[in-house]
Scaffold this active site. Structure first.
Site, mmCIF file in Angstrom:
data_model
loop_
_atom_site.group_PDB
_atom_site.id
_atom_site.type_symbol
_atom_site.label_atom_id
_atom_site.label_comp_id
_atom_site.label_asym_id
_atom_site.label_seq_id
_atom_site.Cartn_x
_atom_site.Cartn_y
_atom_site.Cartn_z
ATOM 1 N N GLY A 159 -2.982 -8.794 7.657
ATOM 2 C CA GLY A 159 -4.093 -7.667 7.520
ATOM 3 C C GLY A 159 -5.506 -7.348 8.528
ATOM 4 N N GLY A 160 -6.870 -8.031 7.490
ATOM 5 C CA GLY A 160 -8.347 -7.583 8.312
ATOM 6 C C GLY A 160 -8.294 -8.682 9.306
ATOM 7 N N GLU A 185 0.948 -0.976 -0.390
ATOM 8 C CA GLU A 185 -0.135 -0.346 0.033
ATOM 9 C C GLU A 185 0.487 1.350 0.308
ATOM 10 O OE1 GLU A 185 -2.301 -1.185 3.388
ATOM 11 O OE2 GLU A 185 -3.325 -3.383 1.478
ATOM 12 N N GLY A 218 -6.298 -8.218 1.167
ATOM 13 C CA GLY A 218 -7.601 -7.336 1.221
ATOM 14 C C GLY A 218 -8.723 -8.215 0.641
HETATM 15 P P1 PGA Z 1 -4.684 -8.943 4.249
HETATM 16 O O1 PGA Z 1 -3.392 -7.779 4.687
HETATM 17 O O2 PGA Z 1 -4.678 -9.795 6.150
HETATM 18 O O3 PGA Z 1 -5.938 -8.142 4.875
HETATM 19 O O4 PGA Z 1 -4.910 -9.684 3.168
HETATM 20 C C1 PGA Z 1 -1.987 -8.206 4.241
HETATM 21 C C2 PGA Z 1 -1.335 -7.324 4.954
HETATM 22 O O5 PGA Z 1 -1.869 -6.455 4.183
HETATM 23 O O6 PGA Z 1 -0.198 -7.105 5.552
#
Ligand code: PGA
Length: 248
Positions: A233-234, A96, A172
């Site tokens: 992440g999530g 990101e 994500g």
């Molecule tokens: P996610 O994100 O588990 O929501 O896919 C992982 C990350 O961006 O580190």
């Protein structure tokens, strides 16, 4: 023996009250974890998180760090500022950051070097885009990224680094790389590290998988020989889900 490492990447989520509450919920659920457990929280939650993790096995992480020790860099945070908050780990080069904030292999390298020199441990993120995967460029991309991130880093400092392999199309999206695909790409990354630092150092390096890793698929992913942890992440935003990943 290297120890697996599961890190939550909260991204831009949770205020102070939510931080306190989430850590309070996570702590008892992960207290017997075999792996190292880290939560990487927003800068404004560091102080709250630092207090909340006291007396637990949870370690504190941040999500970015600047390469300069101080100066005219509006909006940035230095390694020493993070150390003052008792931060142990910092994520560098998350996709990101690369996608939305112009992060490059060179800036990832500069941030990584500064963080290590200051005494932080770094989770360096790499991973290919969907179109790169579909055009067969995955290996080329991750090799370029790992070489770029490691440029000028001494072998002795490799133990302060964790690599997170995160295919961008899996972040994500609910689309996880198959355990075999993740394992294969991590093997390619490790081979590139071996070329730079030799076999022993490459084998000792912890390489996480990240990208829609959750309570359901964690055990399968963690069973793969090349996968030494996860960047979550999530699923790191819900205590029970995160704990299930940690206790894979
Ligand atoms: P996610 O994100 O588990 O929501 O896919 C992982 C990350 O961006 O580190």
């Amino acid at each position: 023996m290297k120890r697996d490492i599961i890190a939550g990447n909260w991204k831009m989520n949770n205020n102070n009250a939510q931080t306190k509450e989430l850590i309070k919920q996570i702590a008892p659920l992960v207290k017997d974890a075999k792996c190292e457990v880290v939560v990487c929280v927003p800068f404004t939650d560091l102080d709250t998180a630092r207090r909340a993790i006291r007396g637990t096995n949870i370690k504190l992480g941040a999500q970015n760090v600047h390469w300069a020790p101080k100066g005219a860099f509006t909006g940035e945070i230095s390694a020493d500022m993070l150390l003052e908050q008792k931060v142990e780990y910092v994520i560098v080069g998350h996709s990101e950051r690369r996608q939305y904030f112009g992060e490059t292999d060179a800036s990832v390298n500069a941030r990584t070097k500064a963080a290590i020199a200051a005494g932080l441990k770094v989770i360096v993120c790499i991973g290919e885009l969907l179109e790169e995967r579909e055009t067969g460029k995955t290996a080329e991309v991750v090799i370029r990224q790992i070489n770029g991130a490691m440029a000028g880093i001494e072998k002795a400092d490799l133990k302060k680094i964790v690599v997170a392999y995160e295919p961008v199309w899996a972040i994500g999206t609910g689309r996880t790389a198959t355990p075999q695909d993740a394992n294969d790409t991590i093997a390619i990354i490790r081979k590139a590290v071996r070329k730079l630092y030799g076999k022993t150092a490459a084998n000792a390096l912890r390489i996480q998988y990240g990208g829609s890793m959750n309570a359901k698929n964690a055990s399968e992913l963690m069973a793969m020989p090349e996968i030494d942890g996860g960047l979550i992440g999530g699923a790191s935003l819900k205590a029970e889900d995160f704990a299930k990943v940690v206790n894979y």
